[in-house]
Scaffold this motif. Structure first.
Motif, short mmCIF file in Angstrom:
data_model
loop_
_atom_site.label_atom_id
_atom_site.label_comp_id
_atom_site.label_asym_id
_atom_site.label_seq_id
_atom_site.Cartn_x
_atom_site.Cartn_y
_atom_site.Cartn_z
N LEU A 65 0.83 -1.21 0.00
CA LEU A 65 0.00 0.00 0.00
C LEU A 65 0.87 1.26 0.00
O LEU A 65 0.54 2.25 -0.65
CB LEU A 65 -0.93 0.00 1.22
N ASP A 66 1.97 1.20 0.71
CA ASP A 66 2.89 2.34 0.74
C ASP A 66 3.46 2.60 -0.65
O ASP A 66 3.64 3.74 -1.06
CB ASP A 66 4.02 2.06 1.74
N LYS A 67 3.70 1.52 -1.41
CA LYS A 67 4.27 1.66 -2.75
C LYS A 67 3.31 2.34 -3.72
O LYS A 67 3.75 2.99 -4.67
CB LYS A 67 4.66 0.28 -3.30
N VAL A 68 2.01 2.18 -3.51
CA VAL A 68 1.04 2.81 -4.41
C VAL A 68 0.58 4.17 -3.89
O VAL A 68 -0.36 4.76 -4.41
CB VAL A 68 -0.19 1.89 -4.65
N GLY A 69 1.25 4.66 -2.85
CA GLY A 69 0.97 6.01 -2.38
C GLY A 69 -0.19 6.14 -1.44
O GLY A 69 -0.71 7.25 -1.22
N ARG A 70 -0.63 5.03 -0.85
CA ARG A 70 -1.73 5.09 0.12
C ARG A 70 -1.34 4.29 1.35
O ARG A 70 -1.86 3.19 1.60
CB ARG A 70 -3.01 4.53 -0.50
N PRO A 71 -0.39 4.80 2.15
CA PRO A 71 0.11 4.02 3.28
C PRO A 71 -0.95 3.76 4.34
O PRO A 71 -1.69 4.66 4.74
CB PRO A 71 1.24 4.90 3.83
#
Length: 262
Positions: A65-71
């Motif tokens: 999720l952090d990688k897609v910009g929604r941590p």
């Protein structure tokens, strides 16, 4: 001698401005727990189910999720799965992206057929209706008919059942505000309508293959499915002619426009 002021019981003075702070029961009362409806429950169960099916831990899911910009922290994911944290729509979409599924698969319980699905605490429909609704295929209403029973469109001469007519009217109203204009135009085409009808009939037939329906009912449904497929085939044969007619109309309008410019 200056008068000494004593704060009343349950109150205290600040050392800087002598501002009275009321330490009342109201301020100490915890916030009420969030009200979770049936969809929030489905989201919690589906996130956990699909995460485990993907072989992911809450930590690896958090990392993706952090990688897609929604941590979302691992502890927050755990709370989501325990129905202790609401899921904002942006988080829902990010979860669907990372879990390689559809937002619809997170929103509805993993059931099918006539099983009732609660959309709100006061509204429930058959599972097949709920899934068609959330996929943008039909309204969220059984309307006294099961969509898989529908075999023809609203303009067919044999369409006499008022409930079915009401369903199709609701379907048209639904499409008008749900679909982008281009997709709505495609969905309103007779061929698209026949695709939908054929899909519904074949879907029902396949369910009967492993079900408890008798031979007569199965043969009747097989006939319905064949008829729906035949109607689709007939409509497909008309498409080349329709295409040529549209091309001719377009060429004529273009020629008229060029003539008026000259």
């Amino acid at each position: 001698m200056a008068e000494t002021k004593v704060a009343p019981q349950g109150e205290k003075w600040t050392s800087m401005r002598h501002t009275l702070l009321f330490m009342t029961d109201e301020k100490r009362r915890p916030r009420p727990a969030a009200q979770y409806g049936p969809i929030a429950k489905a989201v919690a169960e589906n996130v956990e189910r699909i995460r485990k099916a993907r072989g992911m831990t809450i930590y690896s899911l958090s990392g993706e999720l952090d990688k897609v910009g929604r941590p979302i922290a691992p502890s927050a994911i755990a709370k989501i799965e325990r129905q202790q944290r609401q899921v904002p729509v942006d988080d829902l979409v990010a979860l669907a992206v990372v879990l390689n599924t559809s937002p619809a698969a997170l929103l509805l319980p993993s059931v099918w057929g006539d099983v009732p699905v609660e959309l709100t605490s006061e509204r429930q429909v058959a599972a097949r209706t709920a899934w068609r609704w959330i996929r943008g295929l039909s309204p969220a209403s059984d309307y006294g008919v099961i969509p898989s029973e529908i075999v023809v469109g609203p303009d067919d001469d044999s369409w006499e059942d008022e409930l079915d007519r009401k369903y199709w009217q609701m379907r048209q109203d639904y499409d008008a505000v749900t679909l982008p204009p281009e997709l709505r135009r495609v969905r309103q085409h007779p061929a698209s309508r026949d695709v939908d009808a054929a899909n519904l009939q074949v879907e029902r037939l396949v369910r009967m293959v492993g079900g408890k329906a008798g031979d007569e009912a199965f043969e009747d449904q097989l006939s319905r499915a064949r008829s729906a497929v035949d109607r689709l085939a007939t409509e497909l044969e008309r498409l080349p002619e329709e295409r040529e007619r549209i091309k001719a109309d377009r060429a004529r309008r273009q020629a008229q426009a060029e003539g008026s410019d000259g």
